[in-house]
Design a protein around this motif. Structure first.
Motif, PDB file in Angstrom:
ATOM      1  N   GLY A  62     101.075  17.110   3.070  1.00  0.00           N
ATOM      2  CA  GLY A  62     100.747  18.390   3.669  1.00  0.00           C
ATOM      3  C   GLY A  62     101.332  18.609   5.047  1.00  0.00           C
ATOM      4  O   GLY A  62     101.103  19.673   5.647  1.00  0.00           O
ATOM      5  N   LEU A  63     102.091  17.650   5.584  1.00  0.00           N
ATOM      6  CA  LEU A  63     102.708  17.831   6.899  1.00  0.00           C
ATOM      7  C   LEU A  63     103.825  18.871   6.831  1.00  0.00           C
ATOM      8  O   LEU A  63     104.423  19.088   5.776  1.00  0.00           O
ATOM      9  CB  LEU A  63     103.283  16.502   7.399  1.00  0.00           C
ATOM     10  N   PRO A  64     104.129  19.501   7.954  1.00  0.00           N
ATOM     11  CA  PRO A  64     105.294  20.395   7.984  1.00  0.00           C
ATOM     12  C   PRO A  64     106.573  19.649   7.612  1.00  0.00           C
ATOM     13  O   PRO A  64     106.690  18.436   7.856  1.00  0.00           O
ATOM     14  CB  PRO A  64     105.327  20.888   9.436  1.00  0.00           C
ATOM     15  N   VAL A  65     107.507  20.354   7.024  1.00  0.00           N
ATOM     16  CA  VAL A  65     108.752  19.727   6.582  1.00  0.00           C
ATOM     17  C   VAL A  65     109.467  19.046   7.737  1.00  0.00           C
ATOM     18  O   VAL A  65     110.009  17.938   7.588  1.00  0.00           O
ATOM     19  CB  VAL A  65     109.664  20.788   5.918  1.00  0.00           C
ATOM     20  N   GLU A  66     109.456  19.669   8.920  1.00  0.00           N
ATOM     21  CA  GLU A  66     110.149  19.092  10.070  1.00  0.00           C
ATOM     22  C   GLU A  66     109.561  17.727  10.437  1.00  0.00           C
ATOM     23  O   GLU A  66     110.301  16.789  10.776  1.00  0.00           O
ATOM     24  CB  GLU A  66     110.071  20.031  11.273  1.00  0.00           C
ATOM     25  N   GLU A  67     108.250  17.602  10.361  1.00  0.00           N
ATOM     26  CA  GLU A  67     107.631  16.316  10.684  1.00  0.00           C
ATOM     27  C   GLU A  67     107.924  15.278   9.620  1.00  0.00           C
ATOM     28  O   GLU A  67     108.116  14.092   9.926  1.00  0.00           O
ATOM     29  CB  GLU A  67     106.121  16.490  10.847  1.00  0.00           C
ATOM     30  N   GLN A  68     107.968  15.678   8.357  1.00  0.00           N
ATOM     31  CA  GLN A  68     108.327  14.737   7.299  1.00  0.00           C
ATOM     32  C   GLN A  68     109.752  14.227   7.486  1.00  0.00           C
ATOM     33  O   GLN A  68     110.022  13.029   7.323  1.00  0.00           O
ATOM     34  CB  GLN A  68     108.174  15.409   5.937  1.00  0.00           C
ATOM     35  N   GLN A  69     110.655  15.122   7.816  1.00  0.00           N
ATOM     36  CA  GLN A  69     112.042  14.715   8.030  1.00  0.00           C
ATOM     37  C   GLN A  69     112.169  13.782   9.228  1.00  0.00           C
ATOM     38  O   GLN A  69     112.852  12.755   9.168  1.00  0.00           O
ATOM     39  CB  GLN A  69     112.910  15.958   8.246  1.00  0.00           C
ATOM     40  N   ALA A  70     111.500  14.134  10.329  1.00  0.00           N
ATOM     41  CA  ALA A  70     111.579  13.311  11.541  1.00  0.00           C
ATOM     42  C   ALA A  70     110.997  11.919  11.283  1.00  0.00           C
ATOM     43  O   ALA A  70     111.523  10.913  11.778  1.00  0.00           O
ATOM     44  CB  ALA A  70     110.842  13.998  12.688  1.00  0.00           C
ATOM     45  N   ALA A  71     109.907  11.850  10.510  1.00  0.00           N
ATOM     46  CA  ALA A  71     109.300  10.557  10.219  1.00  0.00           C
ATOM     47  C   ALA A  71     110.254   9.677   9.429  1.00  0.00           C
ATOM     48  O   ALA A  71     110.420   8.481   9.732  1.00  0.00           O
ATOM     49  CB  ALA A  71     107.994  10.755   9.452  1.00  0.00           C
ATOM     50  N   LEU A  72     110.928  10.234   8.409  1.00  0.00           N
ATOM     51  CA  LEU A  72     111.868   9.433   7.622  1.00  0.00           C
ATOM     52  C   LEU A  72     113.031   8.967   8.481  1.00  0.00           C
ATOM     53  O   LEU A  72     113.430   7.798   8.421  1.00  0.00           O
ATOM     54  CB  LEU A  72     112.382  10.247   6.433  1.00  0.00           C
ATOM     55  N   ASP A  73     113.592   9.862   9.276  1.00  0.00           N
ATOM     56  CA  ASP A  73     114.731   9.478  10.121  1.00  0.00           C
ATOM     57  C   ASP A  73     114.342   8.367  11.076  1.00  0.00           C
ATOM     58  O   ASP A  73     115.101   7.412  11.295  1.00  0.00           O
ATOM     59  CB  ASP A  73     115.219  10.694  10.908  1.00  0.00           C
ATOM     60  N   CYS A  74     113.151   8.470  11.657  1.00  0.00           N
ATOM     61  CA  CYS A  74     112.701   7.457  12.609  1.00  0.00           C
ATOM     62  C   CYS A  74     112.512   6.112  11.931  1.00  0.00           C
ATOM     63  O   CYS A  74     112.947   5.074  12.436  1.00  0.00           O
ATOM     64  CB  CYS A  74     111.396   7.921  13.259  1.00  0.00           C
ATOM     65  N   VAL A  75     111.866   6.122  10.768  1.00  0.00           N
ATOM     66  CA  VAL A  75     111.587   4.872  10.056  1.00  0.00           C
ATOM     67  C   VAL A  75     112.880   4.205   9.607  1.00  0.00           C
ATOM     68  O   VAL A  75     113.068   2.993   9.772  1.00  0.00           O
ATOM     69  CB  VAL A  75     110.658   5.147   8.858  1.00  0.00           C
ATOM     70  N   LEU A  76     113.785   4.976   9.027  1.00  0.00           N
ATOM     71  CA  LEU A  76     115.036   4.377   8.558  1.00  0.00           C
ATOM     72  C   LEU A  76     115.895   3.893   9.711  1.00  0.00           C
ATOM     73  O   LEU A  76     116.638   2.919   9.560  1.00  0.00           O
ATOM     74  CB  LEU A  76     115.799   5.388   7.703  1.00  0.00           C
TER      75      LEU A  76
END
Length: 901
Positions: free
Chosen positions: A376-390
């Protein structure tokens, strides 16, 4: 002991040589009075109101396994993985982000620990004043900064301080470089100052715990801890305050560098200790404290817990959450970036996070909830989380980033997934190559360990498991585990594992309170009962229990396998060869006077007493299952409408009368007897049309609340008639008049001619089929619920033929008047619903009406295969079979007698 217990519960063992006696019989208590003659429905209900309540484990539903339409397509690559494919994308180690940069931190730490002292006249300041003609009332003193002679560093090594280890280590290294180690003592404590775990240099004389006590004459104390601010209770904070008071009474000075923001500093603690915060909000200045009351502390703690939940949501898709990653994700949002204390709260948040020294991902029991919130997070936060983790995990092996990318993809919408499509495609390609490597190398110890690690880290995420089920099922098969993750699809599990070469013959058997897979080659113990309709050939079988929920897979190895410990308390699903069989407890029907189980299965007896007469009818529980409908092309004397053969699944169990309806039962319900051969009440009723049967069922329904009185569908009738056999008759390849009442002068397929009785015989005169059903072949033709459908090669579930009001209805089983071929299991013909010939009777069935089930469909299920309409045109709707036409021309049925008043 077992015999006494069985006797007290009215369970009776069955003599092996007598098939007529039940293995288990549940009857009314002996102290019950005989019921008065029944008048109406209320009398029937009260007859068994105080009868012994019991339930028997049996198969109650069956369904075909289907793949989830949302499952991601996952082909296997041509080339397997190479060692290079498993190497990190980046070499070296990921950069560590400090709470405060070294260039900014060291001057502030030095100022907090040094002592200012006068050192002569400050000549430079004095000359400046004189030059400006300022009056000089006192000589300005020159001040210098001195390290105190003794410094005790108290380092909190508790679990919640672990994320700040690198920051405190860097601070201590700078302190040793700038001050030196002379006069410096390092104490390692666990959460509070009284719990000393170590001392450097080692304490000589006395216990280690004495090192935390203040030295005579005072001295500086540097505390590297949260001072209890991140603890859920105030106990730790009170102990640190007491420790600071003792140091101050001894003339010492206490300084603390805490890993949280000024918002968590208590005023009382700040009064006793000079507190500095390792963050940018406090500007590396001493704090005065903002929390003055218990209510303020509790409010602040709730706020931090709320932010902790947000941080956990953003790391929910990670299979590893190391300290650098936790910090990198924390600074993604402004509200959590200013709260370094969140790292300690997350790290110590057990059992929500897994206990590990180097990584704290979500525990399996909490994955589903947090990953659902991530969705349910905003798309921008989902993208930022993946980029940060990877970005962090690109410094590690490829498998970590691949798994996290696929988990992330499973919990975001299409917009977010397309925005990182390159990463997703790379991850899928890696998995395809991994599957190729697994098939090429087979199962190894390293693969089993990898499989167990991957599955354990995602055990609670059913969404991810379903979408990635094809390759995760292969991984599970290599893990050596017997327990199955909740989300793996049984259809995928059924395709992996052992080959058909490992198939062995087993029975599903209940012995006492346990359910077993029992080898066919071993004799059964006394009081053992079998589930009749579950296939007996197993390559491997999955068992899913509901209370508590678990899934396990059993691989037959020639030994007995217990699969359910307490059948009285549990239900389960058995998955095998593409089918799911639901085993649950069959309650004693309200109408049953006798209820039990024998070698032919579960039975119940209806005793019906009305103003007309008293009649009894026994029923057999027909377990659901799958069978082959129709006859093979090489079966002698077959008809074209019996093919092509195809699989049919009967999805719900039902009660089927073990005989055709007797004249006594018809008389009890309808008050008349239309039969031609009416000299014995136990003969089957005949000369009843399909429409007459519907009137009978409606009246019987009024006497049996909670159950639907019905006719079996054509598929259900053939399923019960075959009783697990595939031969033309349930007795084998041929029949004789001693087994079936037919026109014995016209045998089947070159058989020997025999007796022709010229009439019906009383029910139960001839042998029963393997499921305890009498005269399914011959005696009287039996009406079915539906019309005759056209067979096709596709598998069907609960198929129904056309059911329009005037459509011909199927008649099955042959009769006393027909030649032997008409009595075959596959033989089918139809007649108009108004036809009432002395070769036509019926066999009724009862269906329990439960939640979500509709009356009228096969086994209480309104569905039908391939979306076929109940009024779909059937095969030769207007056709009337040759025998029926001949009889209709010769005999005219007598007018039906009126019901007695």
């Amino acid at each position: 002991m077992a015999d006494r217990l069985a006797a007290s519960l009215r369970f009776y063992p069955k003599p092996k040589e007598d098939q007529s006696q039940p293995d288990i019989l549940i009857r009314a208590r002996e102290d019950e009075a005989s019921p008065p003659p029944l008048q109406q429905q209320t009398v029937l209900q009260s007859e068994h109101k105080s009868a012994l309540t019991c339930k028997l484990l049996t198969v109650t539903a069956c369904e075909a396994l289907e793949s989830d339409s949302r499952t991601v397509s996952q082909p296997i690559a041509d080339a397997p993985l190479t060692p290079k494919d498993c190497q990190p994308l980046k070499s070296g180690y990921p950069p560590v982000m400090p709470l405060v940069r070294r260039q900014k931190l060291w001057p502030a730490v030095k100022r907090s620990l040094v002592v200012k002292r006068a050192h002569g006249v400050d000549i430079s300041t004095l000359a400046s004043r004189i030059a400006r003609a300022e009056p000089v009332r006192c000589l300005p003193a020159m001040r210098r900064y001195y390290w105190s002679g003794c410094l005790t560093v108290v380092w909190d090594g508790s679990e919640r301080m672990a994320p700040y280890f690198a920051d405190y280590q860097a601070l201590l290294n700078q302190l040793l470089t700038g001050r030196g180690s002379d006069g410096l003592t390092l104490l390692n404590v666990d959460s509070v100052p009284g719990q000393v775990m170590g001392c450097r240099p080692p304490k000589t004389g006395g216990s280690v715990s004495q090192a935390a006590k203040p030295a005579a004459g005072g001295g500086n104390v540097l505390i590297l801890s949260d001072l209890g601010a991140l603890s859920a209770s105030s106990h730790a904070a009170r102990q640190w305050q007491a420790y600071a008071r003792s140091i101050r009474r001894a003339g010492g000075r206490v300084v603390a560098w805490v890993p949280h923001s000024p918002r968590q500093v208590e005023a009382e603690t700040a009064r006793l200790i000079k507190i500095y915060c390792l963050d940018s909000v406090g500007n590396l200045q001493p704090q005065t404290g903002r929390l003055r009351t218990v209510e303020q502390r509790e409010t602040e703690h709730r706020r931090m817990c709320h932010l902790r939940e947000q941080l956990l949501v953003r790391t929910a898709f990670c299979v590893r959450v190391e300290m650098p990653l936790l910090r990198a994700v924390r600074v993604l949002r402004p509200d959590t970036a200013v709260e370094p204390g969140l790292e300690g709260l997350v790290w110590s948040y057990r059992p929500v996070v897994r206990a590990s020294e180097v990584s704290r991902p979500l525990a399996a029991d909490y994955q589903a909830g947090y990953r659902a919130l991530f969705r349910g997070l905003p798309v921008e936060e989902q993208q930022a989380a993946l980029d940060c983790v990877l970005n962090i995990h690109d410094w590690q092996g490829r498998s970590t980033g691949v798994l996290e990318t696929l988990i992330w993809e499973s919990h975001v919408n299409g917009i977010a997934a397309n925005s990182r499509r390159e990463r997703v495609v790379d991850a899928r390609a890696w998995i395809a190559a991994f599957r190729a490597a697994r098939r090429a190398q087979g199962n190894t110890r390293e693969l089993a360990e990898f499989a167990q690690d991957v599955l354990s880290r995602n055990w609670g995420d059913a969404v991810f498991q379903k979408l990635q089920s094809p390759w995760l099922s292969e991984l599970w098969a290599s893990s050596g585990l017997t327990e199955i993750p909740v989300g793996l699809l049984s259809s995928d599990l059924d395709r992996v594992g052992v080959s058909d070469d490992g198939r062995q013959s087993y029975r599903l058997v209940q012995v006492g309170s346990r359910l077993w897979l029992w080898p066919e080659t071993e004799p059964l113990p006394n009081l053992a009962v079998s589930m009749l309709n579950v296939p007996r050939i197993f390559k491997s079988v999955e068992v899913a229990t509901n209370a508590p929920f678990s899934r396990r897979r059993f691989q037959p190895n020639g030994e007995r396998l217990p699969i359910l410990e307490q059948v009285a308390d549990q239900t389960c699903d058995l998955i095998h060869d593409g089918k799911r069989y639901h085993l649950s407890h069959l309650q004693r029907p309200a109408w049953a006077g006798r209820f039990g189980r024998d070698r032919c299965g579960i039975f119940a007896e209806l005793l019906l007493t009305t103003e007309n007469c008293t009649a009894a009818q026994s029923f057999r529980w027909i377990e659901p299952g799958t069978f082959l409908v129709g006859s093979p092309e090489d079966e002698p004397e077959r008809r074209e409408n019996e093919g092509p053969q195809h699989l049919v699944t009967i999805s719900r169990g039902f009660w089927l009368a073990d005989t055709a309806c007797t004249q006594a039962l018809w008389l009890a319900v309808m008050g008349n007897n239309p039969s031609k051969f009416n000299d014995e009440p136990n003969r089957p009723v005949e000369r009843v049309s399909w429409n007459d049967v519907q009137a009978f069922l409606e009246k019987l329904q009024m006497l049996l609340p909670g159950d639907e009185a019905d006719l079996p569908s054509e598929a259900e009738w053939e399923y019960a008639c075959r009783a697990g056999t595939t031969t033309p008759f349930s007795f084998g390849a041929n029949i004789a008049p001693a087994q079936v009442n037919y026109q014995g002068e016209l045998p089947y397929a070159g058989g020997e001619p025999g007796e022709y009785r010229h009439r019906t015989v009383p029910v139960k005169t001839l042998p029963a089929n393997p499921w305890g059903l009498y005269e399914m072949h011959g005696n009287v033709g039996e009406w079915c619920k539906d019309g005759r459908r056209e067979y096709g090669a596709a598998a069907q579930i609960d198929p129904l033929g056309p059911s329009g009001q005037d459509r011909p209805r199927v008649i099955r089983g042959g009769s006393w008047y027909s030649d032997a071929r008409w009595s075959r299991s596959a033989h089918r013909h139809a007649n108009l619903p108004v036809s009432a010939l002395f070769i036509l009777g019926f066999r009724l069935c009862l269906r329990s009406i439960g939640p979500g089930q509709a009356a009228g469909g096969p086994a209480g299920s309104p569905g039908r295969a391939s979306g076929a309409s109940p009024d779909a045109p059937g095969e030769a709707d207007t056709e009337r079979d040759g025998l029926a036409d001949k009889l209709a021309a010769i005999f005219k049925p007598d007018p039906k007698p009126k019901r007695r008043s």
